[in-house]
Structures are given as structure tokens and as C-alpha cells.
Design a protein around this motif. Structure first.
Motif, PDB file in Angstrom:
ATOM      1  N   UNK A  41      53.625   3.355  45.390  1.00 51.30           N
ATOM      2  CA  UNK A  41      52.438   3.632  44.594  1.00 51.30           C
ATOM      3  C   UNK A  41      51.576   2.381  44.420  1.00 51.30           C
ATOM      4  N   UNK A  42      52.230   1.231  44.304  1.00 47.93           N
ATOM      5  CA  UNK A  42      51.512  -0.017  44.004  1.00 47.93           C
ATOM      6  C   UNK A  42      50.811  -0.578  45.233  1.00 47.93           C
ATOM      7  N   UNK A  43      51.508  -0.568  46.387  1.00 46.71           N
ATOM      8  CA  UNK A  43      51.011  -1.242  47.582  1.00 46.71           C
ATOM      9  C   UNK A  43      50.506  -0.244  48.618  1.00 46.71           C
ATOM     10  N   UNK A  44      49.685  -0.753  49.546  1.00 48.20           N
ATOM     11  CA  UNK A  44      49.163   0.066  50.636  1.00 48.20           C
ATOM     12  C   UNK A  44      49.998  -0.180  51.895  1.00 48.20           C
ATOM     13  N   UNK A  45      51.043   0.600  52.070  1.00 48.89           N
ATOM     14  CA  UNK A  45      51.907   0.472  53.242  1.00 48.89           C
ATOM     15  C   UNK A  45      51.361   1.307  54.400  1.00 48.89           C
ATOM     16  N   UNK A  46      51.668   0.858  55.605  1.00 51.84           N
ATOM     17  CA  UNK A  46      51.308   1.625  56.788  1.00 51.84           C
ATOM     18  C   UNK A  46      52.408   2.614  57.150  1.00 51.84           C
ATOM     19  N   UNK A  47      53.653   2.222  56.834  1.00 51.55           N
ATOM     20  CA  UNK A  47      54.785   3.077  57.185  1.00 51.55           C
ATOM     21  C   UNK A  47      55.922   2.847  56.211  1.00 51.55           C
ATOM     22  N   UNK A  48      56.660   3.915  55.892  1.00 51.95           N
ATOM     23  CA  UNK A  48      57.851   3.810  55.044  1.00 51.95           C
ATOM     24  C   UNK A  48      59.059   4.297  55.829  1.00 51.95           C
ATOM     25  N   UNK A  49      60.138   3.506  55.797  1.00 49.06           N
ATOM     26  CA  UNK A  49      61.424   3.908  56.377  1.00 49.06           C
ATOM     27  C   UNK A  49      62.308   4.307  55.202  1.00 49.06           C
ATOM     28  N   UNK A  50      62.679   5.561  55.140  1.00 53.48           N
ATOM     29  CA  UNK A  50      63.240   6.134  53.918  1.00 53.48           C
ATOM     30  C   UNK A  50      64.612   6.747  54.152  1.00 53.48           C
ATOM     31  N   UNK A  51      65.629   6.221  53.454  1.00 52.65           N
ATOM     32  CA  UNK A  51      66.949   6.832  53.457  1.00 52.65           C
ATOM     33  C   UNK A  51      66.904   8.059  52.540  1.00 52.65           C
ATOM     34  N   UNK A  52      67.832   8.987  52.732  1.00 50.95           N
ATOM     35  CA  UNK A  52      67.856  10.180  51.883  1.00 50.95           C
ATOM     36  C   UNK A  52      68.860  10.057  50.748  1.00 50.95           C
ATOM     37  N   UNK A  53      70.025   9.473  51.034  1.00 48.98           N
ATOM     38  CA  UNK A  53      71.078   9.355  50.013  1.00 48.98           C
ATOM     39  C   UNK A  53      70.834   8.111  49.170  1.00 48.98           C
ATOM     40  N   UNK A  54      69.936   8.240  48.206  1.00 51.95           N
ATOM     41  CA  UNK A  54      69.526   7.101  47.390  1.00 51.95           C
ATOM     42  C   UNK A  54      69.912   7.300  45.935  1.00 51.95           C
ATOM     43  N   UNK A  55      70.272   6.222  45.236  1.00 46.84           N
ATOM     44  CA  UNK A  55      70.494   6.330  43.792  1.00 46.84           C
ATOM     45  C   UNK A  55      69.187   6.491  43.034  1.00 46.84           C
ATOM     46  N   UNK A  56      69.290   7.049  41.832  1.00 47.71           N
ATOM     47  CA  UNK A  56      68.190   7.210  40.871  1.00 47.71           C
ATOM     48  C   UNK A  56      67.199   8.296  41.253  1.00 47.71           C
ATOM     49  N   UNK A  57      66.776   8.316  42.522  1.00 43.48           N
ATOM     50  CA  UNK A  57      65.842   9.347  42.964  1.00 43.48           C
ATOM     51  C   UNK A  57      66.123   9.648  44.428  1.00 43.48           C
ATOM     52  N   UNK A  58      66.435  10.911  44.729  1.00 42.77           N
ATOM     53  CA  UNK A  58      66.797  11.304  46.082  1.00 42.77           C
ATOM     54  C   UNK A  58      65.646  11.045  47.057  1.00 42.77           C
ATOM     55  N   UNK A  59      66.000  10.709  48.296  1.00 41.95           N
ATOM     56  CA  UNK A  59      64.999  10.401  49.305  1.00 41.95           C
ATOM     57  C   UNK A  59      64.031  11.539  49.581  1.00 41.95           C
ATOM     58  N   UNK A  60      64.511  12.775  49.488  1.00 44.80           N
ATOM     59  CA  UNK A  60      63.622  13.914  49.699  1.00 44.80           C
ATOM     60  C   UNK A  60      62.547  13.979  48.616  1.00 44.80           C
ATOM     61  N   UNK A  61      62.946  13.657  47.383  1.00 46.58           N
ATOM     62  CA  UNK A  61      61.965  13.632  46.291  1.00 46.58           C
ATOM     63  C   UNK A  61      60.954  12.500  46.490  1.00 46.58           C
ATOM     64  N   UNK A  62      61.457  11.344  46.918  1.00 46.19           N
ATOM     65  CA  UNK A  62      60.560  10.211  47.182  1.00 46.19           C
ATOM     66  C   UNK A  62      59.559  10.586  48.266  1.00 46.19           C
ATOM     67  N   UNK A  63      60.057  11.213  49.327  1.00 47.40           N
ATOM     68  CA  UNK A  63      59.188  11.630  50.427  1.00 47.40           C
ATOM     69  C   UNK A  63      58.100  12.580  49.929  1.00 47.40           C
ATOM     70  N   UNK A  64      58.497  13.553  49.142  1.00 45.36           N
ATOM     71  CA  UNK A  64      57.541  14.546  48.642  1.00 45.36           C
ATOM     72  C   UNK A  64      56.474  13.903  47.770  1.00 45.36           C
TER      73      UNK A  64
END
Length: 227
Positions: A41-64
Motif C-alpha cells: 500500500x505504501x510503495x509503488x512496486x512493479x511486481x510482487x512475489x507472494x507466498x500463500x502460507x503466510x502468518x497473520x494474513x493469508x497470501x490469498x487475502x493479500x493477493x485479493x
């Protein structure tokens, strides 16, 4: 290009970051889903590499969430979940690609290049301005018939300016896309690299042929034929 890695396996995340930085990317790391979401949210990234099995917030939720707030962001899911339904769900929630662990770094790099080529700003592999030609695949720059020997950061700065030729690019924008979180904005790092890049181009701040300083605003790439 700036990449966000959201991965709770710290050794893997750091190894990926080292490899990608050697390829010229600026890389930030988040160790859990909440941190990944906040950085996205803070930075302007060109690409995100995202794991799914993440603590605190699941990767699918982060992706959405990232897809909803950052529609132009490219998202590559990198996960041990290999079931077809997991892939379908991830892609349906907004991921652009899906790579299953274990994997080879060379394949990840190839997938990143393929994703960046899909981006409207990155479809053309050869960039040109005046007598400058920059090959984004082989990472070679030519000035006329002379090949330039640029550092990773000099190449990244020139590539970004060439992608936005004629536009005024602020120092803040260059930091967002060329550096990662470790940069000290007040260190003068951008000015140092711009000065070095100009020197290799045979350019001058007083009489620019390539990089024009817009006082108080940033920098603008011009074609040699404009002067």
C-alpha cells in the motif's frame, strides 16, 4: 524495477532478494501477510512475489487486497500449494502467474521477465532515445556504436528514464522504482548516480544532450536530436 517479496521463510526470501538484486532489481522483503499488505500500500512496486502460507494474513487475502487497490501491480504467487484448485483460486483472485516450490531461480527469473513484458510499459524489449539503445533482456546499452559500461543502478535509472522519455521524473519516483527501503533519501545517492551516468554518456548538466535537470522537479530524458 522494484519488487516486493512476501515470504515467511527468511533464508529463501533473502536468497531470492540477493539473486534479483544482482539482476538489477530493487527488492524489499515482508515476512508476513500484514507487512506485505502494508508495504504494498505504501510503495509503488512493479511486481510482487507472494507466498500463500503466510502468518497473520493469508497470501490469498493479500493477493485479493493488492489487486483491488493496485490494479497495475504484477503478482507472482510462489508457494508449496500444488493442487489445481489452489492454482485456480489464486489466479481467479488476481495473480498473474503461479510457481510451485521447489523451483529453480532461473525459472523464476524467466517468469518475471515474461510478466514484465506483458506490462504495457515493458512490452518493447529495445528502448531507444536519440543515439541511445537499451536492451532490457541482455541488459546492454549502446550509444551509437559504442557499448556503455553501466553499473546496475545506472542501468536501472536510464531504463526508467527511457521508459518515460520526455516526462519529468521526480527523485521520489526514481527512489520508488529503482531503490529499495534501505536507501537514505537524504544521502544524495540519486544525484551521485545521475552524475556518474552523465559522465559515461559524455553529457553535461549545463548543456544536456540526454538527461535534463528540471530544478525542483526532477529529471527528464531528452533525445540527442532535441539539442
Amino acid at each position: 524495477m522494484r519488487i516486493l517479496i512476501v515470504e515467511d521463510e527468511l533464508d529463501l526470501a533473502q536468497a531470492l532478494a540477493r539473486g534479483l538484486r544482482r539482476k538489477g532489481f530493487a527488492v524489499d522483503i515482508a515476512a508476513d501477510g500484514e507487512e506485505g499488505w502494508e508495504l504494498g500500500e505504501i510503495h509503488e512496486y512493479d511486481l510482487a512475489i507472494l507466498d500463500l502460507n503466510l502468518p497473520k494474513l493469508d497470501g490469498l487475502q493479500v493477493c485479493q487486497r493488492l489487486r483491488a487497490s493496485k490494479p497495475a501491480l504484477l503478482i507472482l504467487m510462489l508457494t508449496a500449494r500444488s493442487r489445481l484448485e489452489d492454482k485456480v483460486t489464486g489466479l481467479d483472485l488476481g495473480a498473474d502467474d503461479y510457481l510451485v516450490k521447489p523451483f529453480h531461480f532461473e525459472e523464476l527469473e524467466a517468469r518475471i521477465r515474461a510478466l514484465l513484458r506483458r506490462d504495457l510499459k515493458a512490452r518493447e524489449p529495445i528502448l531507444s532515445a536519440g543515439d541511445l539503445r537499451l536492451d532490457t533482456v541482455s541488459r546492454i546499452v549502446w550509444q551509437g556504436k559504442r557499448r556503455l559500461d553501466l553499473t546496475v543502478k545506472e542501468f536501472a535509472i536510464l531504463e526508467y528514464l527511457m521508459r518515460h522519455r520526455g516526462e519529468v521524473v521526480s527523485q521520489e519516483t526514481l527512489i520508488e522504482h529503482v531503490w529499495d527501503e534501505e536507501v537514505n533519501f537524504f544521502s544524495g545517492s540519486i544525484r551521485v548516480h545521475i552524475h556518474s551516468l552523465r559522465r559515461k554518456l559524455g553529457d553535461s548538466a549545463d548543456h544536456p544532450r540526454y538527461i535534463e535537470t528540471m530544478t525542483g522537479l526532477g529529471y527528464r530524458l531528452i533525445g540527442a536530436e532535441e539539442h
